[in-house]
Scaffold this motif. Structure first.
Motif, PDB file in Angstrom:
ATOM      1  N   VAL A  78      -4.018 -17.244 -41.788  1.00 32.68           N
ATOM      2  CA  VAL A  78      -2.924 -17.857 -41.028  1.00 32.68           C
ATOM      3  C   VAL A  78      -3.002 -17.485 -39.553  1.00 32.68           C
ATOM      4  N   SER A  79      -3.109 -16.203 -39.252  1.00 38.49           N
ATOM      5  CA  SER A  79      -3.103 -15.769 -37.853  1.00 38.49           C
ATOM      6  C   SER A  79      -4.337 -16.272 -37.104  1.00 38.49           C
ATOM      7  N   SER A  80      -5.504 -16.224 -37.754  1.00 39.65           N
ATOM      8  CA  SER A  80      -6.717 -16.704 -37.105  1.00 39.65           C
ATOM      9  C   SER A  80      -6.665 -18.216 -36.891  1.00 39.65           C
ATOM     10  N   MET A  81      -6.148 -18.941 -37.872  1.00 35.12           N
ATOM     11  CA  MET A  81      -6.060 -20.387 -37.739  1.00 35.12           C
ATOM     12  C   MET A  81      -5.172 -20.768 -36.550  1.00 35.12           C
ATOM     13  N   TRP A  82      -4.010 -20.093 -36.444  1.00 38.47           N
ATOM     14  CA  TRP A  82      -3.064 -20.420 -35.374  1.00 38.47           C
ATOM     15  C   TRP A  82      -3.678 -20.163 -34.005  1.00 38.47           C
ATOM     16  N   ASN A  84      -6.890 -20.003 -33.213  1.00 35.14           N
ATOM     17  CA  ASN A  84      -8.053 -20.832 -32.933  1.00 35.14           C
ATOM     18  C   ASN A  84      -7.719 -22.306 -32.779  1.00 35.14           C
ATOM     19  N   VAL A  85      -6.656 -22.780 -33.409  1.00 34.06           N
ATOM     20  CA  VAL A  85      -6.219 -24.160 -33.146  1.00 34.06           C
ATOM     21  C   VAL A  85      -5.758 -24.280 -31.699  1.00 34.06           C
ATOM     22  N   LYS A  86      -5.022 -23.270 -31.232  1.00 29.21           N
ATOM     23  CA  LYS A  86      -4.574 -23.316 -29.834  1.00 29.21           C
ATOM     24  C   LYS A  86      -5.762 -23.254 -28.879  1.00 29.21           C
ATOM     25  N   LYS A  87      -6.775 -22.468 -29.239  1.00 28.40           N
ATOM     26  CA  LYS A  87      -7.973 -22.420 -28.400  1.00 28.40           C
ATOM     27  C   LYS A  87      -8.654 -23.780 -28.358  1.00 28.40           C
ATOM     28  N   THR A  88      -8.687 -24.440 -29.495  1.00 26.64           N
ATOM     29  CA  THR A  88      -9.319 -25.760 -29.576  1.00 26.64           C
ATOM     30  C   THR A  88      -8.647 -26.758 -28.651  1.00 26.64           C
ATOM     31  N   ASN A  89      -7.333 -26.631 -28.508  1.00 24.33           N
ATOM     32  CA  ASN A  89      -6.584 -27.544 -27.658  1.00 24.33           C
ATOM     33  C   ASN A  89      -6.698 -27.212 -26.172  1.00 24.33           C
ATOM     34  N   LYS A 114     -13.307 -29.202 -37.356  1.00 18.82           N
ATOM     35  CA  LYS A 114     -13.101 -28.532 -38.641  1.00 18.82           C
ATOM     36  C   LYS A 114     -14.103 -27.401 -38.818  1.00 18.82           C
ATOM     37  N   GLN A 115     -15.365 -27.694 -38.521  1.00 18.32           N
ATOM     38  CA  GLN A 115     -16.393 -26.673 -38.739  1.00 18.32           C
ATOM     39  C   GLN A 115     -16.223 -25.512 -37.786  1.00 18.32           C
ATOM     40  N   ARG A 116     -15.900 -25.799 -36.505  1.00 22.02           N
ATOM     41  CA  ARG A 116     -15.672 -24.710 -35.552  1.00 22.02           C
ATOM     42  C   ARG A 116     -14.485 -23.863 -35.994  1.00 22.02           C
ATOM     43  N   LEU A 117     -13.465 -24.528 -36.487  1.00 27.08           N
ATOM     44  CA  LEU A 117     -12.268 -23.815 -36.906  1.00 27.08           C
ATOM     45  C   LEU A 117     -12.555 -22.912 -38.097  1.00 27.08           C
ATOM     46  N   ILE A 118     -13.234 -23.428 -39.107  1.00 28.01           N
ATOM     47  CA  ILE A 118     -13.504 -22.608 -40.288  1.00 28.01           C
ATOM     48  C   ILE A 118     -14.444 -21.463 -39.937  1.00 28.01           C
ATOM     49  N   ASN A 119     -15.398 -21.686 -39.042  1.00 28.44           N
ATOM     50  CA  ASN A 119     -16.293 -20.601 -38.624  1.00 28.44           C
ATOM     51  C   ASN A 119     -15.528 -19.508 -37.889  1.00 28.44           C
ATOM     52  N   ALA A 120     -14.605 -19.919 -37.033  1.00 29.85           N
ATOM     53  CA  ALA A 120     -13.805 -18.930 -36.301  1.00 29.85           C
ATOM     54  C   ALA A 120     -12.921 -18.131 -37.254  1.00 29.85           C
ATOM     55  N   THR A 161     -13.144 -19.988 -51.483  1.00 32.99           N
ATOM     56  CA  THR A 161     -11.923 -20.402 -50.783  1.00 32.99           C
ATOM     57  C   THR A 161     -12.104 -21.424 -49.666  1.00 32.99           C
ATOM     58  N   GLU A 162     -13.315 -21.706 -49.222  1.00 27.98           N
ATOM     59  CA  GLU A 162     -13.483 -22.510 -48.007  1.00 27.98           C
ATOM     60  C   GLU A 162     -12.852 -23.897 -48.130  1.00 27.98           C
ATOM     61  N   ASP A 163     -13.144 -24.601 -49.227  1.00 28.73           N
ATOM     62  CA  ASP A 163     -12.552 -25.937 -49.391  1.00 28.73           C
ATOM     63  C   ASP A 163     -11.035 -25.853 -49.418  1.00 28.73           C
ATOM     64  N   CYS A 164     -10.538 -24.823 -50.100  1.00 24.74           N
ATOM     65  CA  CYS A 164      -9.089 -24.659 -50.218  1.00 24.74           C
ATOM     66  C   CYS A 164      -8.458 -24.373 -48.860  1.00 24.74           C
ATOM     67  N   ILE A 165      -9.119 -23.554 -48.046  1.00 27.29           N
ATOM     68  CA  ILE A 165      -8.589 -23.234 -46.721  1.00 27.29           C
ATOM     69  C   ILE A 165      -8.503 -24.489 -45.856  1.00 27.29           C
ATOM     70  N   LEU A 166      -9.554 -25.297 -45.878  1.00 25.77           N
ATOM     71  CA  LEU A 166      -9.535 -26.536 -45.090  1.00 25.77           C
ATOM     72  C   LEU A 166      -8.413 -27.465 -45.551  1.00 25.77           C
ATOM     73  N   THR A 167      -8.275 -27.592 -46.869  1.00 20.48           N
ATOM     74  CA  THR A 167      -7.200 -28.434 -47.405  1.00 20.48           C
ATOM     75  C   THR A 167      -5.836 -27.876 -47.030  1.00 20.48           C
TER      76      THR A 167
END
Length: 360
Positions: A78-82, A84-89, A114-120, A161-167
């Motif tokens: 959760v924390s990494s996604m939040w 890195n999404v802001k970084k993407t923007n 998507k790929q950059r996000l999951i890698n981050a 978990t990767e597919d689940c995380i993306l979903t």
């Protein structure tokens, strides 16, 4: 029709066959093992798992499950996604939740983002969980957590978990946009991660099937045959396979992930009790009565430990090398007594574990 006599040769043949199964160091037969997993689930009345994820040792398998189910793992995602999404923007992202997530959603819908996000996320969470897990282990277990073992562990964690995380991220962003609430995103990701693994089903897949087969044998075979099979197979094989091999492995695994060890079946190391049922199936002809247990029989013949959950079943490779003394106990005076493909090694003298590690 008279019942045939119990044959000493039958017991000898089965003992030899199941000792070979319990002690083999040949690579797992992965396709056959995955088919056996599906068969075992079906026999227990369960839907087949959506994923069968391979781990390179029982140690890695236990840690993979512990990591995936650890609340810190979901928090890290959760924390990494939040972040890195802001970084993407980019630096100009607005604080308004609706605008931020609408922008994120547009970017997230592209494969590259998507790929950059999951890698981050993978990099951030891997580093954080590595430190967290090491902090919870005792010193002897930390010897085992070397680079080669961790690499194997993280491969299996992300396969799980990767597919689940993306979903979860996609669903969470959509829900957060609609609700205009960041908390909705966090709650969605946490709940989806938990749901994609499901509860442990070991009791149903393992204990339940064994109890059913035992009840059938009790009604289908006389007491003399049951006692003979017990004494010539289960009782005889328990020490060389369970007490001398599986139990020491399990004790070490418990020190880092006791829940994972307890949620596991032992594949080839279940040979001592599965041979008992194999006798009644193969020699006594109780095929219908033992049909439910054939998935576990096949799994023991093709793979190592396994940890069944509702949607994911983790399965371990067999050991790569195994060294025993003349009493059948783990023993090596000049190196590891037991090694697995990921580099996990167990050192033992006359059955007494000294430590497990990978020399640096």
């Amino acid at each position: 029709m008279a019942r045939k006599a119990v044959s000493t040769l039958d017991f000898s043949r089965l003992r030899q066959a199941w000792v070979r199964i319990g002690l083999t160091t040949q690579p797992a037969e992965r396709d056959a093992a995955e088919a056996a997993v599906r068969k075992a689930y079906q026999a227990a009345g369960l839907a087949v798992p959506e994923k069968v994820v391979w781990c390179e040792s029982p140690f890695s398998q236990a840690l993979v499950r512990a990591i995936v189910l650890d609340p810190h793992f979901a928090d890290g995602v959760v924390s990494s996604m939040w972040v890195n999404v802001k970084k993407t923007n980019g630096p100009g992202i607005r604080d308004d939740i609706k605008d931020a997530f609408c922008s994120s959603m547009r970017l997230f819908d592209t494969g590259a983002v998507k790929q950059r996000l999951i890698n981050a996320i993978k990099n951030d969470v891997t580093a954080g969980m590595y430190e967290h897990m090491l902090g919870t282990m005792n010193e002897s277990v930390r010897f085992s957590a070397t680079d080669s073992v961790w690499q194997s562990i993280w491969h299996s964690v992300w396969e799980s978990t990767e597919d689940c995380i993306l979903t979860a991220i996609g669903d969470g962003i959509r829900a957060a946009v609609k609700a205009q609430d960041k908390q909705v995103l966090e709650d969605t990701i946490r709940s989806r991660l938990t749901a994609c693994i499901g509860d442990s089903v070991k009791t149903t897949v393992w204990d339940g099937v064994m109890e059913n087969a035992w009840a059938n044998i009790r009604s289908g075979a006389d007491s003399k045959a049951r006692v003979s099979a017990w004494k010539n197979l289960w009782e005889v094989l328990q020490k060389p396979i369970w007490e001398n091999i599986a139990s020491p492995i399990g004790e070490h695994v418990k020190t880092c992930a006791s829940g994972s060890a307890q949620a596991s079946g032992y594949g080839q190391h279940d040979a001592y009790w599965l041979s008992f049922y194999a006798y009644f199936r193969e020699v006594e002809g109780l095929e219908e009565e033992t049909e439910q247990i054939t998935g576990l029989l096949d799994l023991a013949k093709t793979a190592g430990w396994f940890t069944p959950h509702a949607r994911v079943c983790w399965v371990s490779e067999r050991p790569r090398t195994l060294s025993l003394n003349d009493k059948g106990k783990l023993h090596s005076s000049d190196g590891p007594a037991l090694t697995y493909p990921d580099g996990w090694q167990v050192y033992a003298t006359d059955g007494a574990l000294r430590f497990s590690s990978v020399p640096q």
